[in-house]
Design a protein around this motif. Structure first.
Motif, PDB file in Angstrom:
ATOM      1  N   PRO A  29      44.558  50.275  28.647  1.00  0.00           N
ATOM      2  CA  PRO A  29      44.708  51.196  27.366  1.00  0.00           C
ATOM      3  C   PRO A  29      45.605  52.532  28.307  1.00  0.00           C
ATOM      4  O   PRO A  29      45.932  52.687  29.827  1.00  0.00           O
ATOM      5  CB  PRO A  29      43.653  51.464  26.920  1.00  0.00           C
ATOM      6  N   GLY A  30      46.555  52.224  27.387  1.00  0.00           N
ATOM      7  CA  GLY A  30      47.559  53.508  27.791  1.00  0.00           C
ATOM      8  C   GLY A  30      47.815  54.034  26.620  1.00  0.00           C
ATOM      9  O   GLY A  30      46.815  54.157  25.597  1.00  0.00           O
ATOM     10  N   GLU A  31      48.814  55.605  26.578  1.00  0.00           N
ATOM     11  CA  GLU A  31      48.958  56.679  25.668  1.00  0.00           C
ATOM     12  C   GLU A  31      48.983  55.793  23.755  1.00  0.00           C
ATOM     13  O   GLU A  31      48.338  56.081  23.481  1.00  0.00           O
ATOM     14  CB  GLU A  31      49.875  57.746  25.965  1.00  0.00           C
ATOM     15  N   THR A  32      49.837  54.737  23.879  1.00  0.00           N
ATOM     16  CA  THR A  32      50.099  54.713  22.713  1.00  0.00           C
ATOM     17  C   THR A  32      50.140  53.065  22.717  1.00  0.00           C
ATOM     18  O   THR A  32      50.369  52.265  21.668  1.00  0.00           O
ATOM     19  CB  THR A  32      51.630  54.384  22.885  1.00  0.00           C
ATOM     20  N   TYR A  33      49.938  52.367  23.861  1.00  0.00           N
ATOM     21  CA  TYR A  33      49.936  50.650  23.987  1.00  0.00           C
ATOM     22  C   TYR A  33      48.718  49.755  24.729  1.00  0.00           C
ATOM     23  O   TYR A  33      48.114  50.591  25.623  1.00  0.00           O
ATOM     24  CB  TYR A  33      51.525  50.492  24.062  1.00  0.00           C
ATOM     25  N   THR A  34      47.874  48.785  24.348  1.00  0.00           N
ATOM     26  CA  THR A  34      47.016  48.497  24.666  1.00  0.00           C
ATOM     27  C   THR A  34      47.484  47.331  25.723  1.00  0.00           C
ATOM     28  O   THR A  34      48.303  46.239  25.099  1.00  0.00           O
ATOM     29  CB  THR A  34      46.321  48.129  24.260  1.00  0.00           C
TER      30      THR A  34
END
Length: 254
Positions: free
Chosen positions: A166-171
């Motif tokens: 996972p990332g802040e806005t994108y997985t």
């Protein structure tokens, strides 16, 4: 995408179903340099493999239902299509086309995840899928657009055993340490009537030139060429028949 050959559980093929196969063949031949090879067997129904040099890059078929939209479908490789379809239903998804034999080529099923995003399962026999990945003109990334990312994570981990970064806005999705795709949450920027769906991304040598060329061929630029922070340069396009797909700068994936 770090995966450069078909891997069980990973994307193995992208196929466009279109209302105008001849026009689609011309558009993608001009855009990606693909050469169409149509199966001459009557039982193949005019199925066309789009070749990049001598390697299969993507598929093209006519629409088989009056309400079927022109769209790209992403296929994922499996060792057992029946077992994978069973995992789809047990995880809350739906089997839209029960596993079936496709000539001597493989076993195939069309399914949908818990949100309705459609994808396909492919159990290879004579045909493994894409003969080229992650090179200019070939499939290099797949992206799920959905409104419920947490449910999607649980679903795909259960069906395919994917890793999730996972990332802040994108997985990002991965297999054995190799990322091959991602997931984007559909927010207010997306029309409410647009359903969750998978989008294939094709590697290109020049994103800006490809977007310009697509528009000149009668397509549409849905998202102008953009450089993703700490990621590749990408664009999202739509062909003249309405099928959306992405492109990204080859060699900058993952």
């Amino acid at each position: 995408m770090k995966i450069t050959s078909v891997t069980t559980g990973g994307p193995c093929w992208a196929e466009i179903g279109t209302a105008d196969p001849p026009a689609a063949k011309r558009f993608y031949a001009e855009l990606f340099g693909w050469r169409p090879e149509t199966d001459p067997r009557e039982e193949a129904g005019g199925y066309t493999v789009m070749m990049l040099d001598a390697r299969p890059a993507a598929g093209l078929t006519q629409l088989f239902a009056p309400d079927q939209p022109t769209a790209w479908t992403v296929s994922f490789a499996t060792d057992d299509a029946d077992a994978a379809a069973g995992r789809v239903t047990s995880a809350g998804g739906r089997v839209m086309l029960e596993p079936m034999e496709v000539l001597d080529l493989g076993r195939f099923s069309v399914v949908a995840d818990t949100s309705g995003a459609v994808f396909a399962l492919w159990q290879a026999r004579a045909f493994a899928g894409a003969g080229v990945l992650n090179e200019p003109g070939s499939l290099g990334w797949v992206e799920l657009l959905t409104r419920n990312t947490e449910t999607a994570k649980a679903f795909y981990m259960r069906v395919f055993g994917w890793s999730v970064t996972p990332g802040e806005t994108y997985t990002q999705w991965g297999l054995a340490g190799a990322d091959f795709g991602g997931m984007l949450a559909m927010d207010d920027r997306f029309p409410p009537e647009l359903p969750p769906h998978w989008v294939p991304y094709f590697a290109v040598a020049d994103v800006d030139l490809t977007a310009e060329r697509a528009a000149g061929l009668g397509g549409e630029v849905l998202m102008a060429p953009t450089s993703v922070p700490e990621g590749p340069r990408i664009a999202v396009l739509r062909d003249p028949q309405g099928a959306a797909f992405g492109v990204y700068l080859a060699g900058t994936e993952g």
